[in-house]
Design a protein around this motif. Structure first.
Motif, PDB file in Angstrom:
ATOM      1  N   ALA A 228      27.116  60.504  42.350  1.00  0.00           N
ATOM      2  CA  ALA A 228      25.970  60.197  41.497  1.00  0.00           C
ATOM      3  C   ALA A 228      25.157  61.462  41.267  1.00  0.00           C
ATOM      4  CB  ALA A 228      25.094  59.131  42.142  1.00  0.00           C
ATOM      5  N   GLU A 229      24.614  61.607  40.086  1.00  0.00           N
ATOM      6  CA  GLU A 229      23.775  62.767  39.772  1.00  0.00           C
ATOM      7  C   GLU A 229      22.595  62.810  40.745  1.00  0.00           C
ATOM      8  OE1 GLU A 229      22.759  66.221  37.793  1.00  0.00           O
ATOM      9  OE2 GLU A 229      24.539  64.966  37.502  1.00  0.00           O
ATOM     10  N   PRO A 230      22.406  63.951  41.442  1.00  0.00           N
ATOM     11  CA  PRO A 230      21.302  64.034  42.421  1.00  0.00           C
ATOM     12  C   PRO A 230      19.953  63.698  41.781  1.00  0.00           C
ATOM     13  CG  PRO A 230      22.764  65.919  42.646  1.00  0.00           C
ATOM     14  CD  PRO A 230      23.204  65.184  41.412  1.00  0.00           C
ATOM     15  N   GLY A 231      19.182  62.892  42.465  1.00  0.00           N
ATOM     16  CA  GLY A 231      17.865  62.519  41.980  1.00  0.00           C
ATOM     17  C   GLY A 231      17.851  61.422  40.940  1.00  0.00           C
ATOM     18  N   SER A 232      19.028  60.962  40.536  1.00  0.00           N
ATOM     19  CA  SER A 232      19.109  59.937  39.497  1.00  0.00           C
ATOM     20  C   SER A 232      18.866  58.546  40.084  1.00  0.00           C
ATOM     21  CB  SER A 232      20.478  59.972  38.814  1.00  0.00           C
ATOM     22  OG  SER A 232      21.496  59.602  39.746  1.00  0.00           O
ATOM     23  N   ASP A 233      18.671  57.591  39.162  1.00  0.00           N
ATOM     24  CA  ASP A 233      18.537  56.208  39.611  1.00  0.00           C
ATOM     25  C   ASP A 233      19.786  55.748  40.344  1.00  0.00           C
ATOM     26  OD1 ASP A 233      16.030  56.111  38.448  1.00  0.00           O
ATOM     27  OD2 ASP A 233      16.713  55.094  36.622  1.00  0.00           O
ATOM     28  N   SER A 234      20.953  56.213  39.889  1.00  0.00           N
ATOM     29  CA  SER A 234      22.205  55.830  40.544  1.00  0.00           C
ATOM     30  C   SER A 234      22.287  56.388  41.962  1.00  0.00           C
ATOM     31  CB  SER A 234      23.397  56.296  39.714  1.00  0.00           C
ATOM     32  OG  SER A 234      23.479  55.587  38.491  1.00  0.00           O
ATOM     33  N   ALA A 235      21.779  57.615  42.162  1.00  0.00           N
ATOM     34  CA  ALA A 235      21.787  58.193  43.505  1.00  0.00           C
ATOM     35  C   ALA A 235      20.893  57.381  44.444  1.00  0.00           C
ATOM     36  CB  ALA A 235      21.326  59.641  43.448  1.00  0.00           C
ATOM     37  N   GLN A 236      19.737  56.974  43.940  1.00  0.00           N
ATOM     38  CA  GLN A 236      18.856  56.137  44.755  1.00  0.00           C
ATOM     39  C   GLN A 236      19.501  54.782  45.037  1.00  0.00           C
ATOM     40  OE1 GLN A 236      14.916  55.936  43.037  1.00  0.00           O
ATOM     41  NE2 GLN A 236      14.908  58.113  42.523  1.00  0.00           N
ATOM     42  N   ALA A 237      20.170  54.233  44.033  1.00  0.00           N
ATOM     43  CA  ALA A 237      20.830  52.944  44.210  1.00  0.00           C
ATOM     44  C   ALA A 237      21.962  53.038  45.231  1.00  0.00           C
ATOM     45  CB  ALA A 237      21.356  52.438  42.874  1.00  0.00           C
ATOM     46  N   LEU A 238      22.712  54.151  45.208  1.00  0.00           N
ATOM     47  CA  LEU A 238      23.772  54.340  46.198  1.00  0.00           C
ATOM     48  C   LEU A 238      23.198  54.401  47.605  1.00  0.00           C
ATOM     49  CD1 LEU A 238      26.513  56.876  45.011  1.00  0.00           C
ATOM     50  CD2 LEU A 238      26.780  54.462  45.584  1.00  0.00           C
ATOM     51  N   GLY A 239      22.085  55.120  47.754  1.00  0.00           N
ATOM     52  CA  GLY A 239      21.446  55.190  49.061  1.00  0.00           C
ATOM     53  C   GLY A 239      21.014  53.821  49.548  1.00  0.00           C
ATOM     54  N   LEU A 240      20.438  53.028  48.636  1.00  0.00           N
ATOM     55  CA  LEU A 240      20.027  51.672  48.995  1.00  0.00           C
ATOM     56  C   LEU A 240      21.240  50.818  49.343  1.00  0.00           C
ATOM     57  CD1 LEU A 240      17.920  49.436  49.226  1.00  0.00           C
ATOM     58  CD2 LEU A 240      18.104  49.124  46.731  1.00  0.00           C
ATOM     59  N   LEU A 241      22.305  50.972  48.576  1.00  0.00           N
ATOM     60  CA  LEU A 241      23.518  50.193  48.832  1.00  0.00           C
ATOM     61  C   LEU A 241      24.071  50.499  50.215  1.00  0.00           C
ATOM     62  CD1 LEU A 241      25.661  48.236  47.746  1.00  0.00           C
ATOM     63  CD2 LEU A 241      26.846  50.212  46.743  1.00  0.00           C
ATOM     64  N   GLY A 242      24.052  51.768  50.605  1.00  0.00           N
ATOM     65  CA  GLY A 242      24.526  52.135  51.929  1.00  0.00           C
ATOM     66  C   GLY A 242      23.682  51.509  53.025  1.00  0.00           C
ATOM     67  N   SER A 243      22.377  51.487  52.814  1.00  0.00           N
ATOM     68  CA  SER A 243      21.483  50.886  53.811  1.00  0.00           C
ATOM     69  C   SER A 243      21.718  49.384  53.922  1.00  0.00           C
ATOM     70  CB  SER A 243      20.023  51.160  53.435  1.00  0.00           C
ATOM     71  OG  SER A 243      19.747  52.549  53.436  1.00  0.00           O
ATOM     72  N   ILE A 244      21.872  48.711  52.775  1.00  0.00           N
ATOM     73  CA  ILE A 244      22.120  47.268  52.784  1.00  0.00           C
ATOM     74  C   ILE A 244      23.420  46.952  53.520  1.00  0.00           C
ATOM     75  CG2 ILE A 244      22.674  45.286  51.310  1.00  0.00           C
ATOM     76  CD1 ILE A 244      20.790  46.493  49.201  1.00  0.00           C
ATOM     77  N   HIS A 245      24.447  47.740  53.229  1.00  0.00           N
ATOM     78  CA  HIS A 245      25.754  47.497  53.846  1.00  0.00           C
ATOM     79  C   HIS A 245      25.686  47.714  55.358  1.00  0.00           C
ATOM     80  CE1 HIS A 245      30.111  47.176  53.967  1.00  0.00           C
ATOM     81  NE2 HIS A 245      30.185  48.325  54.615  1.00  0.00           N
ATOM     82  N   ALA A 246      25.005  48.788  55.775  1.00  0.00           N
ATOM     83  CA  ALA A 246      24.901  49.070  57.205  1.00  0.00           C
ATOM     84  C   ALA A 246      24.131  47.963  57.923  1.00  0.00           C
ATOM     85  CB  ALA A 246      24.214  50.418  57.413  1.00  0.00           C
ATOM     86  N   THR A 247      23.068  47.470  57.290  1.00  0.00           N
ATOM     87  CA  THR A 247      22.284  46.396  57.893  1.00  0.00           C
ATOM     88  C   THR A 247      23.116  45.133  58.039  1.00  0.00           C
ATOM     89  OG1 THR A 247      20.252  47.295  56.945  1.00  0.00           O
ATOM     90  CG2 THR A 247      20.213  44.990  57.664  1.00  0.00           C
ATOM     91  N   ARG A 248      23.897  44.826  57.019  1.00  0.00           N
ATOM     92  CA  ARG A 248      24.744  43.632  57.081  1.00  0.00           C
ATOM     93  C   ARG A 248      25.790  43.745  58.186  1.00  0.00           C
ATOM     94  NH1 ARG A 248      25.794  42.745  50.588  1.00  0.00           N
ATOM     95  NH2 ARG A 248      23.860  41.593  50.169  1.00  0.00           N
ATOM     96  N   ARG A 249      26.361  44.923  58.325  1.00  0.00           N
ATOM     97  CA  ARG A 249      27.380  45.094  59.362  1.00  0.00           C
ATOM     98  C   ARG A 249      26.786  44.956  60.757  1.00  0.00           C
ATOM     99  NH1 ARG A 249      31.405  50.033  58.426  1.00  0.00           N
ATOM    100  NH2 ARG A 249      32.299  48.957  60.229  1.00  0.00           N
ATOM    101  N   GLN A 250      25.550  45.432  60.920  1.00  0.00           N
ATOM    102  CA  GLN A 250      24.906  45.318  62.226  1.00  0.00           C
ATOM    103  C   GLN A 250      24.585  43.870  62.571  1.00  0.00           C
ATOM    104  OE1 GLN A 250      21.501  47.892  62.007  1.00  0.00           O
ATOM    105  NE2 GLN A 250      22.721  49.781  62.124  1.00  0.00           N
ATOM    106  N   SER A 251      24.314  43.077  61.516  1.00  0.00           N
ATOM    107  CA  SER A 251      23.933  41.685  61.758  1.00  0.00           C
ATOM    108  C   SER A 251      25.136  40.774  61.913  1.00  0.00           C
ATOM    109  CB  SER A 251      23.057  41.181  60.602  1.00  0.00           C
ATOM    110  OG  SER A 251      23.773  41.168  59.384  1.00  0.00           O
ATOM    111  N   GLU A 252      26.321  41.263  61.591  1.00  0.00           N
ATOM    112  CA  GLU A 252      27.513  40.435  61.719  1.00  0.00           C
ATOM    113  C   GLU A 252      27.852  40.216  63.189  1.00  0.00           C
ATOM    114  OE1 GLU A 252      30.551  42.486  59.632  1.00  0.00           O
ATOM    115  OE2 GLU A 252      29.838  41.896  57.629  1.00  0.00           O
ATOM    116  N   PRO A 253      28.271  39.026  63.554  1.00  0.00           N
ATOM    117  CA  PRO A 253      28.643  38.788  64.956  1.00  0.00           C
ATOM    118  C   PRO A 253      29.866  39.614  65.323  1.00  0.00           C
ATOM    119  CG  PRO A 253      29.275  36.923  63.579  1.00  0.00           C
ATOM    120  CD  PRO A 253      28.425  37.831  62.724  1.00  0.00           C
ATOM    121  N   ARG A 254      29.853  40.120  66.530  1.00  0.00           N
ATOM    122  CA  ARG A 254      30.988  40.905  67.008  1.00  0.00           C
ATOM    123  C   ARG A 254      32.164  39.992  67.288  1.00  0.00           C
ATOM    124  NH1 ARG A 254      28.566  45.424  71.247  1.00  0.00           N
ATOM    125  NH2 ARG A 254      27.138  46.436  69.747  1.00  0.00           N
ATOM    126  N   ARG A 255      33.355  40.512  66.924  1.00  0.00           N
ATOM    127  CA  ARG A 255      34.567  39.722  67.138  1.00  0.00           C
ATOM    128  C   ARG A 255      35.259  40.132  68.409  1.00  0.00           C
ATOM    129  NH1 ARG A 255      37.131  39.697  60.982  1.00  0.00           N
ATOM    130  NH2 ARG A 255      35.366  38.693  59.958  1.00  0.00           N
TER     131      ARG A 255
END
Length: 280
Positions: free
Chosen positions: A253-280
């Motif tokens: 994503a172009e640095p500083g762009s809306d897409s770059a910010q969205a990618l950062g947010l997407l990474g945070s959302i994904h990491a949070t979801r993985r942490q909340s998933e029950p361990r198998r």
């Protein structure tokens, strides 16, 4: 008498293999290291006397079929196989040389994981996704499963929502598969995939019959992700040196762009979801 580079190469590669390396039992004392000539001949499906003549330089014009069989018998990688062909005075065809089911090397996986802020994944010519980093998992999270880009585009209902310009994405996907057919028209994996797609998607069948061929471009791709909205990403595709047919794809994503910010947010959302998933 002239040099015998082909025979020397065959002898050296034969000496580097043990019977257990190729799944053969070992009988009797061995005077020299490595496989016997007769064992290589059995593995390659050629006459033992013919193979002996190859090593001794009395036969210098093996067919491509024989060279392929010797390459498999001696466990040659792509570079060594190409060298074998050159020593025999010919060139290999463009068909991929298959030794085992496709795997992504641990080193390449480690490299991908070293890009925490950009999606990276490895795919093969038939667009199977072989490995992903965490942000690529997040990017393709609307798909279940995210296993093959062509199947995701044409058969998964999420595809038409995810790809902002679905028609363009569909055309590029089919053109990539057509290019794959040029490398190995008889690839059973490709044939199986095309049958499935053509049988279930009229759009795919129409585009496939147009015979448009195109490799990966550097065009920007536009996505609509349900978690973060629109994304505009460019990408680079790199051939994997030790695995012909595999490509490492890295989105950017172009640095500083809306897409770059969205990618950062997407990474945070994904990491949070993985942490909340029950361990198998």
């Amino acid at each position: 008498m002239g040099s015998n580079h082909l025979g020397e190469f065959l002898r050296a590669r034969r000496a580097a293999l043990r019977p257990e390396d190729v799944g053969m039992a070992s009988y009797g004392a061995r005077r020299v290291a490595g496989l016997r000539r007769e064992e290589v001949a059995v593995l390659a499906g050629v006459n033992a006397d013919y193979y002996t003549r190859l090593e001794q330089g009395r036969e210098r014009n093996p067919s491509g079929q024989v060279l392929d069989a010797l390459g498999r018998a001696l466990r040659l990688d792509a570079d060594a196989r190409a060298h074998l062909y050159r020593l025999a005075g010919t060139t290999p065809d463009d068909r991929p040389f298959r030794q085992a089911p496709e795997r992504v090397s641990p080193a390449l996986r480690q490299l991908m994981d070293g890009y925490p802020h950009t999606p990276a994944f490895v795919m093969n010519r038939t667009l199977d996704i072989l490995a992903t980093n965490a942000l690529a998992d997040a990017l393709y999270s609307p798909f279940e499963p995210a296993d093959n880009l062509a199947r995701m585009t044409f058969l998964n209902p999420a595809g038409r929502r995810f790809y902002t310009d679905w028609d363009r994405a569909a055309q590029a996907t089919v053109a990539n598969l057509r290019q794959a057919a040029g490398f190995d028209p008889d690839d059973p994996r490709l044939a199986e995939l095309v049958r499935e797609l053509a049988g279930r998607s009229a759009d795919f069948a129409r585009l496939w019959n147009a015979h448009t061929v195109r490799g990966k471009t550097q065009d920007a791709k536009q996505f609509l992700h349900p978690d973060v909205g629109p994304l505009t990403l460019t990408y680079q595709a790199f051939d994997v040196r030790d695995a012909p047919g595999q490509q490492l794809v890295i989105y950017h994503a172009e640095p500083g762009s809306d897409s770059a910010q969205a990618l950062g947010l997407l990474g945070s959302i994904h990491a949070t979801r993985r942490q909340s998933e029950p361990r198998r």
